[in-house]
Motif scaffolding. Structure first.
Motif, short mmCIF file in Angstrom:
data_model
loop_
_atom_site.label_atom_id
_atom_site.label_comp_id
_atom_site.label_asym_id
_atom_site.label_seq_id
_atom_site.Cartn_x
_atom_site.Cartn_y
_atom_site.Cartn_z
N VAL A 1 3.53 15.75 -2.57
CA VAL A 1 3.18 14.34 -2.39
C VAL A 1 4.43 13.47 -2.41
CG1 VAL A 1 1.93 12.38 -3.38
CG2 VAL A 1 0.89 14.66 -3.37
N ALA A 2 5.36 13.77 -3.35
CA ALA A 2 6.58 12.98 -3.47
C ALA A 2 7.45 13.12 -2.22
CB ALA A 2 7.35 13.40 -4.71
N ASP A 3 7.63 14.35 -1.73
CA ASP A 3 8.42 14.57 -0.52
C ASP A 3 7.76 13.91 0.68
OD1 ASP A 3 10.24 16.02 -1.95
OD2 ASP A 3 9.40 17.97 -1.43
N PHE A 4 6.45 14.01 0.74
CA PHE A 4 5.68 13.42 1.82
C PHE A 4 5.89 11.90 1.86
CE2 PHE A 4 1.81 10.98 2.64
CZ PHE A 4 1.44 11.41 3.90
N ALA A 5 5.86 11.28 0.69
CA ALA A 5 5.94 9.82 0.61
C ALA A 5 7.34 9.30 0.88
CB ALA A 5 5.47 9.36 -0.76
N LEU A 6 8.35 10.16 0.73
CA LEU A 6 9.73 9.72 0.92
C LEU A 6 9.96 9.23 2.34
CD1 LEU A 6 12.18 9.55 -0.91
CD2 LEU A 6 12.90 11.79 -0.08
N ILE A 7 9.33 9.86 3.32
CA ILE A 7 9.48 9.44 4.71
C ILE A 7 8.95 8.02 4.88
CG2 ILE A 7 8.86 9.94 7.10
CD1 ILE A 7 10.69 12.00 5.94
N LEU A 8 7.83 7.72 4.25
CA LEU A 8 7.26 6.38 4.34
C LEU A 8 8.24 5.33 3.82
CD1 LEU A 8 3.53 6.56 3.16
CD2 LEU A 8 4.38 5.93 5.41
N SER A 9 8.91 5.64 2.71
CA SER A 9 9.84 4.67 2.13
C SER A 9 11.00 4.40 3.07
CB SER A 9 10.34 5.16 0.77
OG SER A 9 11.16 6.30 0.91
N TYR A 10 11.51 5.44 3.73
CA TYR A 10 12.62 5.23 4.66
C TYR A 10 12.16 4.48 5.91
CZ TYR A 10 15.70 8.18 1.89
OH TYR A 10 16.48 8.69 0.88
N ALA A 11 10.92 4.67 6.30
CA ALA A 11 10.41 3.95 7.47
C ALA A 11 10.46 2.44 7.25
CB ALA A 11 8.98 4.40 7.77
N PHE A 12 10.15 1.99 6.05
CA PHE A 12 10.18 0.55 5.76
C PHE A 12 11.60 0.01 5.60
CE2 PHE A 12 5.66 0.94 4.96
CZ PHE A 12 5.19 -0.29 5.43
N ILE B 1 0.85 -1.20 0.00
CA ILE B 1 0.00 0.00 0.00
C ILE B 1 0.88 1.25 0.00
CG2 ILE B 1 -1.66 1.35 1.34
CD1 ILE B 1 -2.89 -1.07 0.01
N CYS B 2 1.90 1.26 0.87
CA CYS B 2 2.80 2.42 0.93
C CYS B 2 3.64 2.54 -0.33
CB CYS B 2 3.69 2.31 2.17
SG CYS B 2 2.78 2.48 3.73
N ASP B 3 4.00 1.39 -0.92
CA ASP B 3 4.73 1.40 -2.18
C ASP B 3 3.93 2.13 -3.26
OD1 ASP B 3 6.95 0.31 -3.96
OD2 ASP B 3 5.20 -0.56 -4.94
N PHE B 4 2.64 1.90 -3.26
CA PHE B 4 1.76 2.60 -4.19
C PHE B 4 1.76 4.11 -3.90
CE2 PHE B 4 -2.50 4.45 -4.75
CZ PHE B 4 -2.63 4.36 -6.13
N ILE B 5 1.67 4.47 -2.61
CA ILE B 5 1.60 5.89 -2.23
C ILE B 5 2.86 6.63 -2.65
CG2 ILE B 5 1.52 7.49 -0.27
CD1 ILE B 5 -0.28 5.45 1.15
N TRP B 6 4.05 6.03 -2.38
CA TRP B 6 5.26 6.80 -2.64
C TRP B 6 5.68 6.79 -4.11
CZ3 TRP B 6 6.89 2.96 1.37
CH2 TRP B 6 7.49 1.83 0.83
N ASN B 7 4.92 6.13 -4.94
CA ASN B 7 5.22 6.18 -6.37
C ASN B 7 4.22 7.01 -7.17
OD1 ASN B 7 7.62 4.62 -6.65
ND2 ASN B 7 6.45 2.76 -6.25
#
Length: 453
Positions: A354-365, A105-111
């Motif tokens: 949106v892209a900057d916002f999603a970057l944090i999610l990617s690093y969290a994983f 789900i997060c992969d979808f968000i950050w792309n």
């Protein structure tokens, strides 16, 4: 179903086993280098010079070390088994079912920030051709690479290689014309050579990981590789070294031709304008800048689908969503990402936020991926023993600790840009992802999507 529709679909019960294994080391290198080299370097170079002066050459080399450390999990795991669903399969096999569901789900968000690339392409092109319509140009570029990827990853890799040759010529012209113009003694003065001391080099190196990273995406091609456990680790490291070397040489010209105060925090185009004849300057902007965006967009379309493809096969989404066409391309997932690019272009959404916002999610994983490293001997005991990257359990812990350290460093770097909206939004997105995974997992029957090479 019509005869035409039958020819377009190869599987009514999608599985990543149907992916065409057509990628060799050469194609992987093209896709990885194309993903890494982006037009961001045009601006990042100047910012890095502002951080550390003419020692930016060493900052690029150090950034390579940071990127390779961050990629240790993909090197070790990708060198052990074939992961047909890329990072999703890695998460599912080594961390757990629910986390894998939340991850996809997060992969979808950050792309979903894919529209940044064609819009940036259109902006640069408008600087050469004033009056060209931004939205229409961006839509044409997005559509072009969507269509290329409909014909499969082999076709995309061929186009990538051609564009990389042109880009290499453009960047090479910058170096060839620039080196003779580097000022004598330009790298001799401490005041201009080592701005902000050792801390400046480290800060610039961490900042430049945004320019030298990107090779990690090759793990997503594992299901389409001829020899993934041999080629993926090699390409992860080699492509990063190649690009960092190119950037380091370019940085000598970027920091050595004009006074440091003129180039600090400025676009690379400023130096290019100074050293190149007008026709070559235009070629540099087209071949170096526009093509760097084009290669990244093309590579993104080719890897971005893989986690969602395997997740659809497993049941996190409707299985039909993962249908492959006769070229082995996940046509519905590709179309979804294409439409996600079209909507913000047409309606003018703030996709950079949106892209900057999603970057944090990617690093969290990334913390979960670090945990996956130490699980290797338990989950893949026989494959791990045979792996060319086999090492002791204590060394695996060291590798995991290093990747955790890099994740912390990246999050700290992003910390200055965080605001309450981003923090709350990331927490809410992560919570939504896990709630979705919790509610959906009873409908999920996970296919074993890893196998020996």
């Amino acid at each position: 179903m019509s005869e035409r529709a039958n020819s377009a679909v190869v599987s009514t019960a999608p599985t990543t086993k149907d992916l065409k294994r057509v990628l060799g080391r050469k194609e992987l290198m093209s896709l990885a280098i194309g993903q890494i080299i982006g037009a961001g370097i045009m601006a990042l170079m100047g910012a890095a010079i502002g951080m550390t002066g003419r020692s930016v050459f060493y900052a690029f080399l150090l950034s390579t070390v940071f990127v390779v450390i961050d990629s240790l999990g993909s090197i070790l795991i990708g060198g052990t088994v074939r992961l047909r669903g890329g990072d999703y399969t890695k998460m599912a096999a080594l961390v757990g079912k629910r986390t894998a569901g939340a991850y996809v789900i997060c992969d979808f968000i950050w792309n979903i920030g894919i529209a940044i690339l064609p819009l940036s392409f259109a902006d640069y092109l408008q600087s050469l051709i004033p009056g060209i319509p931004i939205k229409a140009t961006a839509l044409v570029v997005l559509t072009l690479f969507f269509v290329i990827n409909i014909f499969g990853v082999k076709q995309a890799a061929l186009i990538e290689t051609i564009m990389l040759v042109v880009m290499g010529l453009a960047l090479g012209s910058f170096v060839v014309f620039g080196m003779p113009q580097v000022q004598p003694g330009a790298f001799g003065g401490v005041s201009n050579y080592l701005l902000n001391g050792p801390v400046g080099i480290i800060s610039a190196a961490a900042f430049l990981t945004y320019a030298t990273s990107g090779s990690f995406v090759v793990i997503s091609y594992s299901g389409e590789c001829k020899h993934p456990t041999k080629d993926i680790p090699f390409v992860l490291i080699a492509s990063t070294l190649v690009v960092a070397g190119i950037y380091a040489v370019i940085s000598i010209v970027a920091a050595g031709v004009l006074p440091i105060e003129q180039v600090a925090d400025q676009s690379l185009a400023l130096v290019a304008k100074k050293i190149l004849p007008e026709p070559l300057f235009i070629f540099f902007i087209v071949g170096g800048c526009l093509f760097s965006l084009a290669t990244t967009l093309n590579a993104t379309f080719s890897w971005i689908t893989k986690s969602l493809l395997q997740a659809s096969v497993d049941g996190w989404f409707p299985k039909k969503f993962g249908t492959l066409n006769k070229h082995g391309a996940p046509i519905y997932i590709l179309t979804m990402y294409y439409l996600l690019g079209v909507v913000p272009i047409v309606f003018g959404f703030d996709i950079e936020f949106v892209a900057d916002f999603a970057l944090i999610l990617s690093y969290a994983f990334n913390f979960a991926f670090s945990y996956a490293i130490i699980r290797l001997p338990k989950v893949f005991p026989e494959q791990w023993k045979r792996s060319s990257y086999h090492c002791s359990n204590s060394m695996l812990w060291v590798c995991a600790a290093l990747t955790v350290g890099m994740s912390v460093l990246n999050i700290c770097m992003l910390g200055s840009d965080l605001n309450p909206v981003m923090i709350i939004g990331n927490i809410a997105s992560l919570a939504f992802a896990y709630i979705y995974a919790f509610l959906r997992e009873k409908h999920v029957d996970m296919e074993v999507s890893y196998e020996d090479d």
